[in-house]
Design a protein around this motif. Structure first.
Motif, mmCIF file in Angstrom:
data_model
loop_
_atom_site.group_PDB
_atom_site.id
_atom_site.type_symbol
_atom_site.label_atom_id
_atom_site.label_comp_id
_atom_site.label_asym_id
_atom_site.label_seq_id
_atom_site.Cartn_x
_atom_site.Cartn_y
_atom_site.Cartn_z
ATOM 1 N N ARG A 192 -5.263 -0.059 9.076
ATOM 2 C CA ARG A 192 -6.004 0.873 9.934
ATOM 3 C C ARG A 192 -6.990 0.127 10.829
ATOM 4 O O ARG A 192 -7.139 0.447 12.011
ATOM 5 C CB ARG A 192 -6.734 1.899 9.072
ATOM 6 C CG ARG A 192 -5.820 2.884 8.357
ATOM 7 C CD ARG A 192 -6.617 3.957 7.651
ATOM 8 N NE ARG A 192 -7.378 4.760 8.599
ATOM 9 C CZ ARG A 192 -8.210 5.740 8.231
ATOM 10 N NH1 ARG A 192 -8.406 5.983 6.939
ATOM 11 N NH2 ARG A 192 -8.851 6.443 9.141
ATOM 12 N N CYS A 193 -7.659 -0.878 10.259
ATOM 13 C CA CYS A 193 -8.615 -1.649 11.064
ATOM 14 C C CYS A 193 -7.917 -2.397 12.196
ATOM 15 O O CYS A 193 -8.397 -2.407 13.344
ATOM 16 C CB CYS A 193 -9.373 -2.631 10.168
ATOM 17 S SG CYS A 193 -10.502 -1.850 9.003
ATOM 18 N N ILE A 194 -6.782 -3.016 11.906
ATOM 19 C CA ILE A 194 -6.069 -3.763 12.947
ATOM 20 C C ILE A 194 -5.534 -2.809 14.015
ATOM 21 O O ILE A 194 -5.503 -3.148 15.213
ATOM 22 C CB ILE A 194 -4.928 -4.583 12.316
ATOM 23 C CG1 ILE A 194 -5.499 -5.637 11.361
ATOM 24 C CG2 ILE A 194 -4.105 -5.278 13.393
ATOM 25 C CD1 ILE A 194 -6.449 -6.606 12.008
ATOM 26 N N LEU A 195 -5.122 -1.608 13.619
ATOM 27 C CA LEU A 195 -4.634 -0.633 14.602
ATOM 28 C C LEU A 195 -5.742 -0.231 15.569
ATOM 29 O O LEU A 195 -5.512 -0.081 16.773
ATOM 30 C CB LEU A 195 -4.081 0.606 13.888
ATOM 31 C CG LEU A 195 -2.743 0.424 13.157
ATOM 32 C CD1 LEU A 195 -2.387 1.673 12.366
ATOM 33 C CD2 LEU A 195 -1.635 0.098 14.151
ATOM 34 N N VAL A 196 -6.956 -0.076 15.052
ATOM 35 C CA VAL A 196 -8.085 0.238 15.929
ATOM 36 C C VAL A 196 -8.394 -0.944 16.843
ATOM 37 O O VAL A 196 -8.727 -0.775 18.024
ATOM 38 C CB VAL A 196 -9.310 0.634 15.086
ATOM 39 C CG1 VAL A 196 -10.521 0.866 15.986
ATOM 40 C CG2 VAL A 196 -9.021 1.882 14.264
ATOM 41 N N LEU A 212 5.447 3.105 12.927
ATOM 42 C CA LEU A 212 5.693 4.468 13.409
ATOM 43 C C LEU A 212 6.938 5.074 12.780
ATOM 44 O O LEU A 212 6.952 6.262 12.418
ATOM 45 C CB LEU A 212 5.817 4.453 14.938
ATOM 46 C CG LEU A 212 6.011 5.825 15.611
ATOM 47 C CD1 LEU A 212 4.748 6.669 15.462
ATOM 48 C CD2 LEU A 212 6.353 5.661 17.085
ATOM 49 N N MET A 213 7.987 4.288 12.639
ATOM 50 C CA MET A 213 9.264 4.797 12.139
ATOM 51 C C MET A 213 9.403 4.671 10.625
ATOM 52 O O MET A 213 10.467 4.971 10.072
ATOM 53 C CB MET A 213 10.415 4.047 12.812
ATOM 54 C CG MET A 213 10.391 4.117 14.333
ATOM 55 S SD MET A 213 10.445 5.808 14.977
ATOM 56 C CE MET A 213 12.119 6.271 14.520
ATOM 57 N N ALA A 214 8.360 4.225 9.952
ATOM 58 C CA ALA A 214 8.431 4.100 8.498
ATOM 59 C C ALA A 214 8.542 5.482 7.867
ATOM 60 O O ALA A 214 8.031 6.472 8.403
ATOM 61 C CB ALA A 214 7.186 3.381 7.980
ATOM 62 N N PRO A 215 9.218 5.602 6.711
ATOM 63 C CA PRO A 215 9.334 6.899 6.025
ATOM 64 C C PRO A 215 7.962 7.466 5.674
ATOM 65 O O PRO A 215 6.991 6.724 5.477
ATOM 66 C CB PRO A 215 10.149 6.571 4.772
ATOM 67 C CG PRO A 215 10.873 5.298 5.115
ATOM 68 C CD PRO A 215 9.973 4.537 6.026
ATOM 69 N N GLU A 262 -2.864 9.377 8.451
ATOM 70 C CA GLU A 262 -3.949 8.750 9.220
ATOM 71 C C GLU A 262 -3.474 7.473 9.910
ATOM 72 O O GLU A 262 -3.807 7.221 11.077
ATOM 73 C CB GLU A 262 -5.134 8.433 8.300
ATOM 74 C CG GLU A 262 -5.892 9.639 7.786
ATOM 75 C CD GLU A 262 -5.201 10.288 6.604
ATOM 76 O OE1 GLU A 262 -4.179 9.721 6.154
ATOM 77 O OE2 GLU A 262 -5.676 11.341 6.134
ATOM 78 N N ILE A 263 -2.686 6.667 9.196
ATOM 79 C CA ILE A 263 -2.165 5.438 9.808
ATOM 80 C C ILE A 263 -1.196 5.778 10.933
ATOM 81 O O ILE A 263 -1.194 5.132 11.993
ATOM 82 C CB ILE A 263 -1.485 4.563 8.729
ATOM 83 C CG1 ILE A 263 -2.539 3.998 7.773
ATOM 84 C CG2 ILE A 263 -0.692 3.432 9.370
ATOM 85 C CD1 ILE A 263 -1.967 3.106 6.695
ATOM 86 N N GLN A 264 -0.375 6.796 10.718
ATOM 87 C CA GLN A 264 0.569 7.193 11.765
ATOM 88 C C GLN A 264 -0.163 7.646 13.026
ATOM 89 O O GLN A 264 0.248 7.335 14.150
ATOM 90 C CB GLN A 264 1.463 8.314 11.240
ATOM 91 C CG GLN A 264 2.712 8.551 12.076
ATOM 92 C CD GLN A 264 3.638 9.545 11.411
ATOM 93 O OE1 GLN A 264 3.298 10.706 11.242
ATOM 94 N NE2 GLN A 264 4.822 9.091 11.028
ATOM 95 N N LYS A 265 -1.276 8.339 12.843
ATOM 96 C CA LYS A 265 -2.071 8.762 13.999
ATOM 97 C C LYS A 265 -2.654 7.560 14.730
ATOM 98 O O LYS A 265 -2.648 7.522 15.977
ATOM 99 C CB LYS A 265 -3.186 9.697 13.530
ATOM 100 C CG LYS A 265 -4.083 10.190 14.648
ATOM 101 C CD LYS A 265 -5.175 11.094 14.113
ATOM 102 C CE LYS A 265 -6.100 11.539 15.244
ATOM 103 N NZ LYS A 265 -7.201 12.410 14.733
ATOM 104 N N SER A 270 8.830 12.827 12.646
ATOM 105 C CA SER A 270 7.418 13.209 12.739
ATOM 106 C C SER A 270 6.605 12.180 13.515
ATOM 107 O O SER A 270 5.660 12.525 14.239
ATOM 108 C CB SER A 270 6.840 13.388 11.338
ATOM 109 O OG SER A 270 6.930 12.176 10.604
ATOM 110 N N GLY A 271 6.957 10.903 13.380
ATOM 111 C CA GLY A 271 6.232 9.868 14.114
ATOM 112 C C GLY A 271 6.419 9.996 15.608
ATOM 113 O O GLY A 271 5.459 9.903 16.386
ATOM 114 N N LEU A 272 7.670 10.209 16.044
ATOM 115 C CA LEU A 272 7.927 10.387 17.476
ATOM 116 C C LEU A 272 7.272 11.653 17.994
ATOM 117 O O LEU A 272 6.787 11.701 19.128
ATOM 118 C CB LEU A 272 9.440 10.419 17.724
ATOM 119 C CG LEU A 272 10.202 9.114 17.467
ATOM 120 C CD1 LEU A 272 11.692 9.314 17.702
ATOM 121 C CD2 LEU A 272 9.675 7.995 18.356
#
Length: 651
Positions: free
Chosen positions: A52-56, A88-91, A98-101, A136-138
């Motif tokens: 999550r930190c790296i995504l931000v 994004l495409m992970a199950p 939260e990570i997907q967002k 759901s990710g897309l």
């Protein structure tokens, strides 16, 4: 969380931190490579906190600190994109919401970096629009991107260099519209299919608009605002400027026509579904049928019928969009929408108490079979009850307009306002019972007209509270209605005295007056049901478009120049190609009733009644008039034909 908060603050262009971050030097490629290494290790170890930190961090880097100019930078960008897509495409069982967002926010922030070309962005958007329902990710990525584009369009409502970037092409708009239509139909269908508790929860969530619907609203508002609200620059009279503005307006009108056609087509499908659901609910025997029918209108407002159609109908009434091309293209769809809305509004109306009183109960049916109510007989004799039967059209003008000063008035205060109610034969003025001024010369003057130069009607001033002058001007502030002939009244108030230290606010309250066009005010608190209002709006627009079609093309400049010639009796001597009995007669051919050889110019000339019959026989010489040289010169100028030159024959 500190980095995330920094990113949220940086998203606002008005904060100083945004300018500070925008001036920083771009990040080095090896630094971004190190960030990717940390991300890969965290993904292998399943460390959600570091992910999550790296995504931000990705969001901040893509937005402010990275520019893919070199080949090495582009390689790092591709590596970053692959990591983001893996997440994004992970199950769903391997990645939390939260990570997907955060992944979607990172891709949206770096959209122009991860997908530098227009074709790549269009391919990405096509993927999320077509496959979003299956993943759901897309789906979440689609919502984030469209929400961001919608906000950008709203911020640049009146045009900018990035318009083409924020406005997607017609193919993508078509995909978005299909999603909006499907969402609207599903929402309406839920009124019939969900349980009672789920229906109550559904009512509490509307009128929330989806991201696709929000983007369509932003595109529509952007196009309409630039076509209707922007005025040409009167100071720039250059030909290039005028030509550029004309081309821009034509492009906007073409875009509006294309979008309006698609929106009306989508609304047609949604209204068809609404009519089916309404009919099914009326014929059903569920316990909360009345509640669902009442809530159906509220649900309908949350669809494209409530968010897109009313704005479009209102805007199409603007003179800039009242064109023959627009009317010719939209008229068939408007007629179909009028039918759907009026029929559905009538279906819902028949379930209201006004109509239910007309229905007899089963026990009284045999007794009333041969006996009809007077209202029913009247409806049968006159006309079928329509969706407006029994409804009172709101009259917003009946509420009147309130004119008032500040309360209390201050020293040297001046006030002037004019109220105009078009079509009113007389105006009725009702004053507030708190009207007062310190002295009688701190007065209100009323004029029957648009200015203070109009006829003076009355003067009011002073107070009866024992302060200031301790008296009022004339008979005092009126307690009853004041009738004023005409449709315009002007109020002029001036505070001439200075406030004394012992004068309370109530003695210097000023005035307030309500102006109406009728003696008693109507109940204007309620409005029309949504579908009834929509049907009326569609009917008005359809009538307006029908008038445009009836009037035909606008008169050209050449036609204006030739008005005198077109009205001349000279053209009445011509025989044009006409169709009669299925046969087209050649031009300039004789008729069985020969034309007179002379025409009297002082009276109107008409062809014989059989002139339209196909000619029989041979050609004959038409009657001719010797025209003055001035007319001949004008005719040659208009036609572009030069005077024939006669050359002497050589023997």
């Amino acid at each position: 969380m500190c980095i995330h908060q920094l990113n949220l603050l940086a998203a606002s262009n008005n904060l100083p931190i945004s300018n500070f971050l925008g001036k920083q030097h771009p990040i080095e490629a090896h630094h971004l490579s190190s960030i990717c290494d940390i991300m890969e290790k965290a993904m292998v170890n399943g460390d959600t906190c570091i992910i999550r930190c790296i995504l931000v961090v990705f969001q901040v880097v893509f937005k402010f600190f990275f520019s893919p100019q070199t080949e090495r930078n582009r390689d790092i960008v591709r590596r970053s994109g692959l990591l983001l897509w893996q997440l994004l495409m992970a199950p769903r069982d391997q990645i939390c919401s939260e990570i997907q967002k955060e992944v979607c926010l990172a891709i949206s922030s770096g959209l122009n970096i991860l997908y530098p070309g227009e074709a790549e962005i269009n391919n990405l958007l096509k993927l999320v629009l077509t496959e979003g329902e299956r993943n759901s990710g897309l789906s979440q990525l689609r919502d984030v991107i469209l929400t961001n584009l919608a906000e950008q369009l709203q911020n640049n409502r009146f045009g900018s260099e990035d318009d083409d970037h924020y406005r997607l092409n017609d193919e993508l708009l078509h995909y978005i519209l299909k999603i909006v239509v499907r969402e609207s139909c599903v929402l309406i269908t839920k009124c019939q299919t969900v349980s009672k508790d789920d229906f109550q929860r559904l009512l509490s969530t509307v009128p929330a608009a989806s991201s696709c619907l929000r983007y369509l609203m932003a595109v529509q508002n952007h196009l309409l605002s630039n076509t209707i609200l922007i005025k040409p620059d009167d100071n720039d009279d250059s030909d290039s400027s005028l030509q550029g503005e004309t081309l821009k307006v034509q492009e906007l009108k073409t875009s509006i026509l294309s979008l309006a056609t698609q929106i009306l087509t989508g609304c047609d499908e949604v209204l068809e579904m609404l009519q089916q659901v309404t009919t099914a609910l009326i014929n059903s025997d569920i316990s909360d049928r009345e509640q669902r029918l009442k809530g159906l209108e509220q649900i309908t407002k949350a669809t494209m019928l409530g968010h897109l159609l009313p704005v479009l109908l209102t805007s199409l009434m603007h003179p800039n969009l009242q064109t023959l091309t627009m009317a010719d293209a939209l008229m068939p769809q408007l007629v179909q929408l009028v039918l759907y809305t009026s029929q559905t509004a009538l279906l819902l109306k028949t379930q209201s108490p006004v109509f239910s009183e007309l229905n007899s109960s089963p026990s009284c049916a045999p007794e009333q079979k041969g006996k009809q109510l007077p209202d029913e007989r009247m409806l049968e004799e006159k006309e079928e009850p329509g969706f407006l039967t029994g409804l009172k059209i709101p009259a917003p003008w009946a509420a009147g307009k309130t004119v008032e000063t500040v309360h209390p008035v201050r020293d040297n205060y001046k006030f002037k306002e004019t109220v105009h109610i078009p079509g009113a034969r007389c105006l009725y003025l009702r004053f507030d019972n708190r009207c007062s001024s310190q002295y009688d010369y701190d007065k209100l003057v009323i004029y029957a007209g648009p200015s203070t130069n109009s006829r003076k009607v009355a003067e009011y001033g002073g107070n009866t509270l024992g302060y200031g002058s301790r008296s009022v001007l004339g008979t005092g502030w009126p307690k009853d209605l004041v009738k004023l002939e005409g449709d315009t009244v002007t109020f002029s108030f001036e505070m001439r005295s200075g406030r004394e230290h012992n004068t309370p606010d109530k003695a210097m309250w000023g005035f307030a007056c309500t102006v109406r066009a009728q003696e008693s005010s109507e109940d204007v608190s309620g409005g029309l049901p949504f579908l009834v209002d929509l049907a009326l709006g569609l009917s008005v627009l359809a009538c307006s478009m029908l008038r445009i079609l009836y009037n035909g093309p606008e008169i050209t400049k050449d036609e204006e120049t030739c008005q005198e010639l077109l009205r001349s009796k000279l053209l009445q001597r011509c025989q044009w190609q006409v169709e009669a009995n299925g046969v087209i007669s050649p031009a300039l051919t004789p008729s069985p009733s020969p034309l007179p050889l002379t025409i009297e110019e002082d009276r109107e000339f008409t062809y014989p009644s059989d002139v339209l019959v196909p000619p029989v026989g041979h050609y004959f010489d038409l009657p001719r008039i010797r025209l003055p040289p001035g007319i001949m010169i004008k005719l040659r100028e208009i036609s572009g034909r030069a005077r024939p030159q006669f050359r002497p024959s050589i023997k």
